[in-house]
Design a protein around this motif. Structure first.
Motif, PDB file in Angstrom:
ATOM      1  N   MET A  90       0.855  -1.195   0.000  1.00  0.00           N
ATOM      2  CA  MET A  90       0.000   0.000   0.000  1.00  0.00           C
ATOM      3  C   MET A  90       0.892   1.247   0.000  1.00  0.00           C
ATOM      4  SD  MET A  90      -2.901   1.211   2.780  1.00  0.00           S
ATOM      5  CE  MET A  90      -3.979  -0.187   2.498  1.00  0.00           C
ATOM      6  N   ASP A  91       0.675   2.174  -0.899  1.00  0.00           N
ATOM      7  CA  ASP A  91       1.524   3.351  -0.972  1.00  0.00           C
ATOM      8  C   ASP A  91       1.198   4.329   0.157  1.00  0.00           C
ATOM      9  OD1 ASP A  91      -0.450   5.489  -1.941  1.00  0.00           O
ATOM     10  OD2 ASP A  91      -0.735   3.924  -3.448  1.00  0.00           O
ATOM     11  N   GLY A  92       2.135   5.277   0.351  1.00  0.00           N
ATOM     12  CA  GLY A  92       2.004   6.191   1.467  1.00  0.00           C
ATOM     13  C   GLY A  92       0.742   7.027   1.433  1.00  0.00           C
ATOM     14  N   GLN A  93       0.386   7.506   0.250  1.00  0.00           N
ATOM     15  CA  GLN A  93      -0.812   8.329   0.135  1.00  0.00           C
ATOM     16  C   GLN A  93      -2.074   7.539   0.481  1.00  0.00           C
ATOM     17  OE1 GLN A  93      -0.985  10.299  -3.704  1.00  0.00           O
ATOM     18  NE2 GLN A  93      -0.226  12.184  -2.787  1.00  0.00           N
ATOM     19  N   LEU A  94      -2.098   6.281   0.056  1.00  0.00           N
ATOM     20  CA  LEU A  94      -3.264   5.451   0.348  1.00  0.00           C
ATOM     21  C   LEU A  94      -3.369   5.173   1.838  1.00  0.00           C
ATOM     22  CD1 LEU A  94      -5.492   4.296  -1.387  1.00  0.00           C
ATOM     23  CD2 LEU A  94      -4.230   2.141  -1.508  1.00  0.00           C
ATOM     24  N   MET A  95      -2.220   4.949   2.487  1.00  0.00           N
ATOM     25  CA  MET A  95      -2.230   4.739   3.941  1.00  0.00           C
ATOM     26  C   MET A  95      -2.710   5.994   4.661  1.00  0.00           C
ATOM     27  SD  MET A  95       1.307   2.589   4.517  1.00  0.00           S
ATOM     28  CE  MET A  95       1.064   2.545   6.286  1.00  0.00           C
ATOM     29  N   ALA A  96      -2.242   7.158   4.189  1.00  0.00           N
ATOM     30  CA  ALA A  96      -2.673   8.404   4.814  1.00  0.00           C
ATOM     31  C   ALA A  96      -4.168   8.614   4.635  1.00  0.00           C
ATOM     32  CB  ALA A  96      -1.895   9.576   4.212  1.00  0.00           C
ATOM     33  N   PHE A  97      -4.670   8.341   3.435  1.00  0.00           N
ATOM     34  CA  PHE A  97      -6.104   8.512   3.189  1.00  0.00           C
ATOM     35  C   PHE A  97      -6.915   7.564   4.058  1.00  0.00           C
ATOM     36  CE2 PHE A  97     -10.029   7.252   1.076  1.00  0.00           C
ATOM     37  CZ  PHE A  97     -10.639   8.483   0.930  1.00  0.00           C
ATOM     38  N   THR A  98      -6.434   6.338   4.227  1.00  0.00           N
ATOM     39  CA  THR A  98      -7.148   5.366   5.059  1.00  0.00           C
ATOM     40  C   THR A  98      -7.298   5.889   6.480  1.00  0.00           C
ATOM     41  OG1 THR A  98      -6.313   3.535   3.715  1.00  0.00           O
ATOM     42  CG2 THR A  98      -7.167   2.988   5.891  1.00  0.00           C
ATOM     43  N   GLY A  99      -6.230   6.509   7.012  1.00  0.00           N
ATOM     44  CA  GLY A  99      -6.315   7.082   8.349  1.00  0.00           C
ATOM     45  C   GLY A  99      -7.291   8.242   8.421  1.00  0.00           C
ATOM     46  N   VAL A 100      -7.234   9.109   7.424  1.00  0.00           N
ATOM     47  CA  VAL A 100      -8.154  10.253   7.384  1.00  0.00           C
ATOM     48  C   VAL A 100      -9.601   9.761   7.274  1.00  0.00           C
ATOM     49  CG1 VAL A 100      -8.900  12.246   6.019  1.00  0.00           C
ATOM     50  CG2 VAL A 100      -6.463  11.840   6.425  1.00  0.00           C
ATOM     51  N   ALA A 101      -9.820   8.777   6.401  1.00  0.00           N
ATOM     52  CA  ALA A 101     -11.170   8.256   6.191  1.00  0.00           C
ATOM     53  C   ALA A 101     -11.706   7.589   7.453  1.00  0.00           C
ATOM     54  CB  ALA A 101     -11.167   7.265   5.032  1.00  0.00           C
ATOM     55  N   ALA A 102     -10.833   6.870   8.159  1.00  0.00           N
ATOM     56  CA  ALA A 102     -11.261   6.205   9.394  1.00  0.00           C
ATOM     57  C   ALA A 102     -11.723   7.234  10.420  1.00  0.00           C
ATOM     58  CB  ALA A 102     -10.119   5.362   9.953  1.00  0.00           C
ATOM     59  N   GLY A 103     -10.955   8.313  10.574  1.00  0.00           N
ATOM     60  CA  GLY A 103     -11.350   9.359  11.513  1.00  0.00           C
ATOM     61  C   GLY A 103     -12.635  10.052  11.101  1.00  0.00           C
ATOM     62  N   MET A 104     -12.784  10.262   9.804  1.00  0.00           N
ATOM     63  CA  MET A 104     -13.975  10.929   9.273  1.00  0.00           C
ATOM     64  C   MET A 104     -15.229  10.080   9.501  1.00  0.00           C
ATOM     65  SD  MET A 104     -14.443  12.338   5.396  1.00  0.00           S
ATOM     66  CE  MET A 104     -14.339  10.684   4.698  1.00  0.00           C
ATOM     67  N   VAL A 105     -15.124   8.782   9.262  1.00  0.00           N
ATOM     68  CA  VAL A 105     -16.268   7.893   9.419  1.00  0.00           C
ATOM     69  C   VAL A 105     -16.641   7.715  10.886  1.00  0.00           C
ATOM     70  CG1 VAL A 105     -17.032   5.489   9.150  1.00  0.00           C
ATOM     71  CG2 VAL A 105     -15.905   6.660   7.247  1.00  0.00           C
ATOM     72  N   LEU A 153     -12.083   6.013  -7.485  1.00  0.00           N
ATOM     73  CA  LEU A 153     -12.980   4.875  -7.233  1.00  0.00           C
ATOM     74  C   LEU A 153     -12.470   4.040  -6.065  1.00  0.00           C
ATOM     75  CD1 LEU A 153     -13.937   3.631 -10.829  1.00  0.00           C
ATOM     76  CD2 LEU A 153     -15.503   4.514  -9.083  1.00  0.00           C
ATOM     77  N   LEU A 154     -11.157   3.822  -6.030  1.00  0.00           N
ATOM     78  CA  LEU A 154     -10.563   3.063  -4.927  1.00  0.00           C
ATOM     79  C   LEU A 154     -10.751   3.794  -3.610  1.00  0.00           C
ATOM     80  CD1 LEU A 154      -8.841   0.789  -3.763  1.00  0.00           C
ATOM     81  CD2 LEU A 154      -6.793   2.079  -4.460  1.00  0.00           C
ATOM     82  N   LEU A 155     -10.504   5.092  -3.612  1.00  0.00           N
ATOM     83  CA  LEU A 155     -10.671   5.879  -2.391  1.00  0.00           C
ATOM     84  C   LEU A 155     -12.124   5.875  -1.921  1.00  0.00           C
ATOM     85  CD1 LEU A 155      -8.445   8.983  -3.301  1.00  0.00           C
ATOM     86  CD2 LEU A 155      -7.795   6.947  -1.994  1.00  0.00           C
ATOM     87  N   ALA A 156     -13.043   6.004  -2.867  1.00  0.00           N
ATOM     88  CA  ALA A 156     -14.463   5.975  -2.520  1.00  0.00           C
ATOM     89  C   ALA A 156     -14.851   4.626  -1.929  1.00  0.00           C
ATOM     90  CB  ALA A 156     -15.303   6.280  -3.756  1.00  0.00           C
ATOM     91  N   THR A 157     -14.297   3.558  -2.497  1.00  0.00           N
ATOM     92  CA  THR A 157     -14.590   2.211  -1.994  1.00  0.00           C
ATOM     93  C   THR A 157     -14.101   2.043  -0.563  1.00  0.00           C
ATOM     94  OG1 THR A 157     -14.439   1.298  -4.229  1.00  0.00           O
ATOM     95  CG2 THR A 157     -14.234  -0.250  -2.401  1.00  0.00           C
ATOM     96  N   ILE A 158     -12.933   2.620  -0.260  1.00  0.00           N
ATOM     97  CA  ILE A 158     -12.392   2.540   1.100  1.00  0.00           C
ATOM     98  C   ILE A 158     -13.332   3.219   2.096  1.00  0.00           C
ATOM     99  CG2 ILE A 158     -10.535   3.386   2.596  1.00  0.00           C
ATOM    100  CD1 ILE A 158      -8.610   2.924   0.258  1.00  0.00           C
ATOM    101  N   VAL A 159     -13.818   4.416   1.734  1.00  0.00           N
ATOM    102  CA  VAL A 159     -14.706   5.154   2.632  1.00  0.00           C
ATOM    103  C   VAL A 159     -15.998   4.379   2.883  1.00  0.00           C
ATOM    104  CG1 VAL A 159     -16.067   7.254   2.924  1.00  0.00           C
ATOM    105  CG2 VAL A 159     -13.784   7.393   1.950  1.00  0.00           C
ATOM    106  N   VAL A 160     -16.627   3.922   1.824  1.00  0.00           N
ATOM    107  CA  VAL A 160     -17.903   3.208   1.965  1.00  0.00           C
ATOM    108  C   VAL A 160     -17.691   1.887   2.706  1.00  0.00           C
ATOM    109  CG1 VAL A 160     -19.794   2.116   0.705  1.00  0.00           C
ATOM    110  CG2 VAL A 160     -18.863   4.285  -0.106  1.00  0.00           C
ATOM    111  N   GLY A 161     -16.583   1.207   2.420  1.00  0.00           N
ATOM    112  CA  GLY A 161     -16.292  -0.044   3.113  1.00  0.00           C
ATOM    113  C   GLY A 161     -16.120   0.158   4.605  1.00  0.00           C
TER     114      GLY A 161
END
Length: 220
Positions: free
Chosen positions: A1-16, A161-169
């Motif tokens: 997983m690249d750095g940007q994707l890991m960062a987005f996952t953390g941001v998305a987790a906090g947002m959700v 699309l991948l980022l959106a899938t992470i948020v919804v998931g």
């Protein structure tokens, strides 16, 4: 997983996971039944799916660029939150009146759990969906957030699309987990005093959030 994707996952987790109207509605309905809470949770995830799909398709930009559309969504969202909040507060008042009714006290009866008006699964699903889908801030958030995590030179559509899938998931896991936890603690949470306090808290929160949305609409 690249750095940007890991960062987005953390941001998305906090947002959700951040408590808000979605969280309040899921908790309130999970106090009715586990099935009601889970249905509401998946409705919230469905609302997020709408927002992320709009952002990916670029339609969120239209919502932001056309004031009348944005204001209409804000009006509907605020009114719907007020409706849910007022319903919760009215229910608390009714349950409190029933618990302190003279006839019950005269007979020495101990008030039981709060009476509930059970809705169908589809209605709980709709409550969760509209609570999230009518949030006018979500399109703006996703429109500004998703492009920040698309690496330069990479096609935007597959990445978003991948980022959106992470948020919804995440939402599809987090909110049902909240509903199941509330149900797990149901013996304690459904005690009349605790249940009324929780319902009053969610009612005040939903009413306040709805009021803020409508106040922003009037003041802008």
């Amino acid at each position: 997983m690249d750095g940007q994707l890991m960062a987005f996952t953390g941001v998305a987790a906090g947002m959700v996971a951040m408590p808000g109207a979605d969280f309040a509605v899921v908790v309130r309905n999970a106090l009715d039944t586990r099935k009601a809470g889970v249905a509401t949770a998946f409705g919230v995830a469905g609302g997020l799916l709408v927002h992320t799909a709009l952002a990916v398709a670029g339609l969120a930009a239209v919502l932001v660029a056309v004031p009348v559309v944005f204001e209409t969504v804000q009006l509907l969202g605020g009114a719907y939150l007020l409706y849910l909040g007022a319903g919760a507060l009215i229910a608390v008042a009714r349950h409190r009146s029933a618990a302190t009714a003279p006839s019950a006290g005269a007979r020495g009866e101990v008030p039981g759990p709060r009476p509930t008006v059970r809705l169908g699964t589809a209605q709980y699903l709709r409550q969760g969906f509209f609570t999230n889908a009518l949030n006018p801030k979500a399109p703006v958030l996703f429109l500004s957030l998703l492009p920040q995590f698309v690496p330069a030179g990479q096609p935007a559509l597959p990445r978003t699309l991948l980022l959106a899938t992470i948020v919804v998931g995440m939402a599809a896991v987090w909110f049902p987990a909240v509903a199941l936890l509330v149900d797990r603690l149901g013996v304690w949470l459904r005690r009349p005093r605790v249940s009324r306090a929780l319902e009053a808290t969610t009612g005040v929160l939903l009413t306040a959030l709805g009021g803020v949305l409508l106040a922003e609409l009037v003041l802008t």
